[in-house]
Design an enzyme around this catalytic site. Structure first.
Site: not given
Ligand code: DX5
Ligand code: ZN
Length: 218
Positions: A11, A36, A38, A40, A69, A71, A140, A145-148, A173-175, A195
């Site tokens: 991402s 990917h 993202d 928003m 993606h 959002m 999801m 909304g946010f990475g990490g 997607d996410g974590g 990401g």
């Molecule tokens: C959330 C984003 C994140 C991103 C990946 O809205 O879509 O999930 O893509 O973030 P990481 O891999 O850093 O959790």
């Molecule tokens: Zn995404």
């Protein structure tokens, strides 16, 4: 659809946007399968990122599929712009529109692959009746909304629920990192969005290979 090879889709949310073209060339060189993106809007999620302009800018940089993606609220309004900008796959949220069928049709009318996504709090049953119309389902594994953020392992029950009755791509997607990637693939996931686990590392190729080898199907 669906795939034996686990696909890695870094991402760009976690990329260095002051050097976005170089960053995308680096993940391509490092073995990424998709890019990917993202998107928003600050309405559907409490963050604002990028729009069709960035997709158009990065399109000539890579031959990899651009996995967009959305959002965003009322995604149908923007599908044509993202398709014309060069997206290959366009995924929108079931929670953001009245008629998912309309969004899916708009994407397919542009010759793109259509995906739908659900947030952690949305029940998997919302996809009943839609699975036969889409190429991908994005489950999801964090609140969008946010990475990490930390991986929500309970979301893998949704993957197990649809796997036997859906032969398209299942994406999470996410974590996603080496540990969570293995759990996701064991549950039946085809595409891993990552990401932080890629762009947060020194060597993108090594990070991508670690995700892929860590998640190799048993
Ligand atoms: C959330 C984003 C994140 C991103 C990946 O809205 O879509 O999930 O893509 O973030 P990481 O891999 O850093 O959790
Ligand atoms: Zn995404």
């Amino acid at each position: 659809m669906g795939t034996d090879k686990v696909l890695i889709a870094p991402s760009i949310l976690s990329a260095d946007f002051s050097r976005l073209g170089e960053e995308i060339r680096s993940i391509e060189k490092g073995g990424a399968d998709w890019v990917h993106i993202d998107v928003m809007d600050g309405v559907f999620v409490p963050n604002i990122t990028i729009g069709p302009l960035i997709v158009r800018s990065v399109r000539p940089v890579t031959g990899l599929p651009l996995d967009v993606h959305l959002m965003v609220d009322n995604p149908a309004k923007y599908i044509d712009q993202f398709a014309d900008a060069g997206s290959d796959l366009i995924t929108f949220h079931m929670e953001a529109c009245e008629s998912p069928e309309n969004g899916i049709k708009k994407i397919k009318d542009k010759g793109k692959k259509a995906g739908v996504s659900i947030k952690p709090g949305t029940d998997i049953s919302i996809l009943d009746g839609i699975l036969g119309q889409v190429d991908m389902v994005l489950i999801m594994t964090v609140e969008p909304g946010f990475g990490g953020q930390s991986f929500m392992e309970g979301m893998l029950d949704k993957v197990r629920d649809i796997r036997p009755r859906f032969d398209g791509y299942i994406q999470v997607d996410g974590g996603i990192n080496r540990e969570t990637a293995l759990k996701a693939v064991d549950a039946g996931v085809d595409v891993l969005v990552a990401g932080t686990a890629v762009f947060g590392q020194e060597d993108y190729g090594k990070a991508i290979e670690e995700l892929r080898s860590g998640a190799r199907r048993p």
